[in-house]
Design an enzyme around this catalytic site. Structure first.
Site, PDB file in Angstrom:
ATOM      1  N   LYS A 191       0.847  -1.198   0.000  1.00 46.04           N
ATOM      2  CA  LYS A 191       0.000   0.000   0.000  1.00 46.04           C
ATOM      3  C   LYS A 191       0.888   1.256   0.000  1.00 46.04           C
ATOM      4  O   LYS A 191       2.104   1.159   0.040  1.00 46.04           O
ATOM      5  CB  LYS A 191      -0.936  -0.006   1.207  1.00 46.04           C
ATOM      6  CG  LYS A 191      -1.573  -1.362   1.520  1.00 46.04           C
ATOM      7  CD  LYS A 191      -2.423  -1.966   0.410  1.00 46.04           C
ATOM      8  CE  LYS A 191      -3.050  -3.269   0.897  1.00 46.04           C
ATOM      9  NZ  LYS A 191      -3.720  -4.050  -0.136  1.00 46.04           N
TER      10      LYS A 191
HETATM   11  C1  PLP Z   1      -4.478  -5.339   0.770  1.00 46.62           C
HETATM   12  C2  PLP Z   1      -5.934  -5.460   0.786  1.00 46.62           C
HETATM   13  C3  PLP Z   1      -6.615  -6.067   1.852  1.00 46.62           C
HETATM   14  C4  PLP Z   1      -5.907  -6.777   2.971  1.00 46.62           C
HETATM   15  O1  PLP Z   1      -5.099  -5.956   3.729  1.00 46.62           O
HETATM   16  P1  PLP Z   1      -4.123  -6.616   4.833  1.00 46.62           P
HETATM   17  O2  PLP Z   1      -3.644  -5.447   5.627  1.00 46.62           O
HETATM   18  O3  PLP Z   1      -3.016  -7.289   4.071  1.00 46.62           O
HETATM   19  O4  PLP Z   1      -4.920  -7.575   5.629  1.00 46.62           O
HETATM   20  C5  PLP Z   1      -7.998  -6.051   1.844  1.00 46.62           C
HETATM   21  N1  PLP Z   1      -8.684  -5.492   0.831  1.00 46.62           N
HETATM   22  C6  PLP Z   1      -8.068  -4.931  -0.236  1.00 46.62           C
HETATM   23  C7  PLP Z   1      -8.886  -4.303  -1.310  1.00 46.62           C
HETATM   24  C8  PLP Z   1      -6.676  -4.911  -0.295  1.00 46.62           C
HETATM   25  O5  PLP Z   1      -6.070  -4.369  -1.369  1.00 46.62           O
END
Ligand code: PLP
Length: 394
Positions: A191
Site C-alpha cells: 500500500k
Molecule cells: C491489501 C488489501 C486487503 C488486505 O489488507 P491486509 O492489511 O493485508 O490484511 C484487503 N482489501 C483490499 C482491497 C486490499 O487491497
C-alpha cells in the site's frame, strides 16, 4: 537477459532512516505493543482523515472482520460486495459465517457498479462492503445513499486508499472521514504507507469504536495501559469473545513517520500517474484508468486495460524481459478454489467486467522513488509491443 532483479519493480515501500530511528526509540522505551505509540498513531490518523475515532489493529483483514461484527453480521447474513478484489474482502465476510454476494464492477473502472446493488438486496442483506480499489474512490455518495434508503450499513474497504480524496456535498474529503459507517485501511508494504503489516478502522460511532478496542484485545475490559498506570490492583474480566488483533508500538511508530510523509508520497504518485497518462495517450489501444471528476486517487496502483489482441501473460513477460515488473489485474475471489463450494458465496449478477479486468488488465510500476525516465521507459516499451503486434497482424 541477465538474472538480476528487474530494474523497475512494480512497487516499493518508501522507508528511511526516520522510520528506523522511530523503531529504535520504541525498543529502548521498553513498551512495545498497543501502548503510547499506538494511541498517538490513532490520533494522528483520525486527524488526518478527519474522523472522530480511529482504532489501530494488526492488518486490514482483521479490521474488516471487526467492522462486519460491529454492524452485527452473523451466520447466514448476506453482505453485498465485489468478487473483483483482493480475496481478504470476501474472506472477512466468511469469517462471520455470512455469505458474500458478488456484484460486478463498472465497465469503465475497477470499482463496484452502484446500479447493481439494489437488485442484489434480499431480506438477509445486512451490509454493503464497497472497495476503493487500487486507491481510486468508488462512487461512495451513491453507495451510501442506497444504504441509507434501505437501512443497510455501509463498510468501506479502504485498504488501498490512505490519502485518497472524494468530493462529497461540495467538499473534498479524505477517504476515512466517515460517510459510510466504518472504513478499514491497510498498512501492508504493497500500500502507499506501511507499518510492515497493520490496519486501522475509522468511524463516527463511539459504540463501534469501543467494541473494536474490546475485541482487538481478547475481549478484555481493562487495557494494559490502564492497568499499568493504576495505583490500585485491578482484576480484568472478559465480557465477550475477543481476538488478538493488536498493533505493536513498533509498527505504530513507523506508521507515524509514514503518515507524515503521506501527502508528499501521494502528490509524487499523482504526478507520475499524470505522466503515464500523457505518455500513453498516443497509444490508442491501451485504456488508461479514468479518474472521475469527484475523485482524487492516491494511485496505489496504475492499472491499464489491454486490447483483446494483446495477450496479458505475453505482454507481462515481454515487459519483464525488458526489466519492467508488472502484475495482472485484480483477482476475482469467486474463481478461486477456496470459493469452489457454491454455498460459500452468491453471484448476484453476471461478473463479466470483473473477469475481463482480471484477464485483460495489467498493473504498471508506480512508486514514490520512481524516476520520470522510468515512466517514459515503460511507456516506450508498451508502444513497441503494440506496434510489433499491429505489424504482425498485418
Ligand atoms: C491489501 C488489501 C486487503 C488486505 O489488507 P491486509 O492489511 O493485508 O490484511 C484487503 N482489501 C483490499 C482491497 C486490499 O487491497
Amino acid at each position: 537477459m541477465n538474472s538480476a532483479l528487474p530494474q523497475i519493480p512494480v512497487a516499493k515501500p518508501f522507508l528511511d532512516e526516520e522510520e528506523a530511528e522511530a523503531v529504535r526509540r520504541v525498543i529502548l522505551s521498553g513498551w512495545v505493543t498497543q501502548g503510547p505509540e499506538v494511541a498517538a498513531f490513532e490520533q494522528q490518523f483520525a486527524d488526518f482523515v478527519d474522523a472522530p475515532h480511529a482504532c489501530a489493529v494488526s492488518n486490514c483483514t482483521t479490521a474488516l472482520h471487526l467492522a462486519l461484527k460491529a454492524v452485527g453480521i452473523g451466520a447466514g447474513d448476506e453482505v453485498i460486495t465485489v468478487s473483483h478484489s483482493f480475496i481478504a474482502t470476501a474472506n472477512a465476510i466468511r469469517y462471520c459465517g455470512a455469505v458474500p454476494v458478488f456484484v460486478d464492477i463498472e465497465v469503465d473502472g475497477f470499482n463496484i457498479d452502484p446500479e447493481l446493488i439494489e437488485a442484489a438486496v434480499t431480506p438477509r442483506t445486512k451490509a454493503i462492503l464497497c472497495v476503493h480499489q487500487l486507491g481510486m474512490p468508488c462512487d461512495l455518495g451513491r453507495v451510501v445513499e442506497i444504504g441509507r434508503r434501505l437501512s443497510i450499513p455501509v463498510i468501506e474497504d479502504a485498504a488501498c486508499a490512505s490519502g485518497s480524496e472524494i468530493l462529497l456535498e461540495g467538499h473534498w474529503r479524505k477517504i476515512g472521514k466517515p460517510h459510510g459507517d466504518i472504513a478499514c485501511f491497510s498498512f501492508h508494504p504493497r500500500k502507499v504507507v506501511t507499518t510492515g503489516d497493520g490496519g486501522m478502522l475509522t468511524t463516527a460511532n463511539a459504540d463501534y469504536d469501543r467494541k473494536f478496542r474490546l475485541w482487538r484485545q481478547h475481549g478484555m475490559d481493562v487495557t494494559d495501559t490502564v492497568r499499568h498506570g493504576s495505583r490500585q490492583v485491578i482484576y480484568e474480566s472478559y465480557p465477550e469473545l475477543g481476538y488478538n488483533y493488536r498493533m505493536t508500538d513498533l509498527q505504530a511508530a513507523v506508521g507515524r513517520v509514514q503518515l507524515a510523509r503521506l501527502p508528499a508520497l501521494v502528490s509524487k504518485r499523482r504526478h507520475l500517474a499524470d505522466l503515464y497518462r500523457e505518455s500513453l495517450r498516443d497509444i490508442p489501444w491501451l485504456e488508461t484508468p479514468a479518474e472521475p471528476a469527484w475523485a482524487r486517487s492516491n494511485w496505489q496502483s496504475y492499472c491499464i486495460k489491454l486490447p483483446p489482441w494483446l495477450d496479458q501473460r505475453n505482454t507481462m513477460q515481454a515487459l519483464l524481459d525488458r526489466g519492467i515488473s508488472t502484475r495482472r489485474g485484480i483477482m476475482n475471489a469467486h474463481r478461486e478454489v477456496a470459493y469452489a463450494d457454491k454455498a460459500s458465496h452468491r453471484v448476484a449478477a453476471k461478473l463479466g467486467h470483473s473477469v475481463a479486468a482480471q484477464e485483460g488488465a495489467i498493473i504498471l510500476p508506480l512508486f514514490a522513488q520512481m524516476m520520470e525516465d522510468d515512466v517514459l521507459f515503460v511507456a516506450a516499451a508498451l508502444r513497441d509491443l503494440c506496434s510489433d503486434r499491429q505489424a504482425a497482424a498485418g
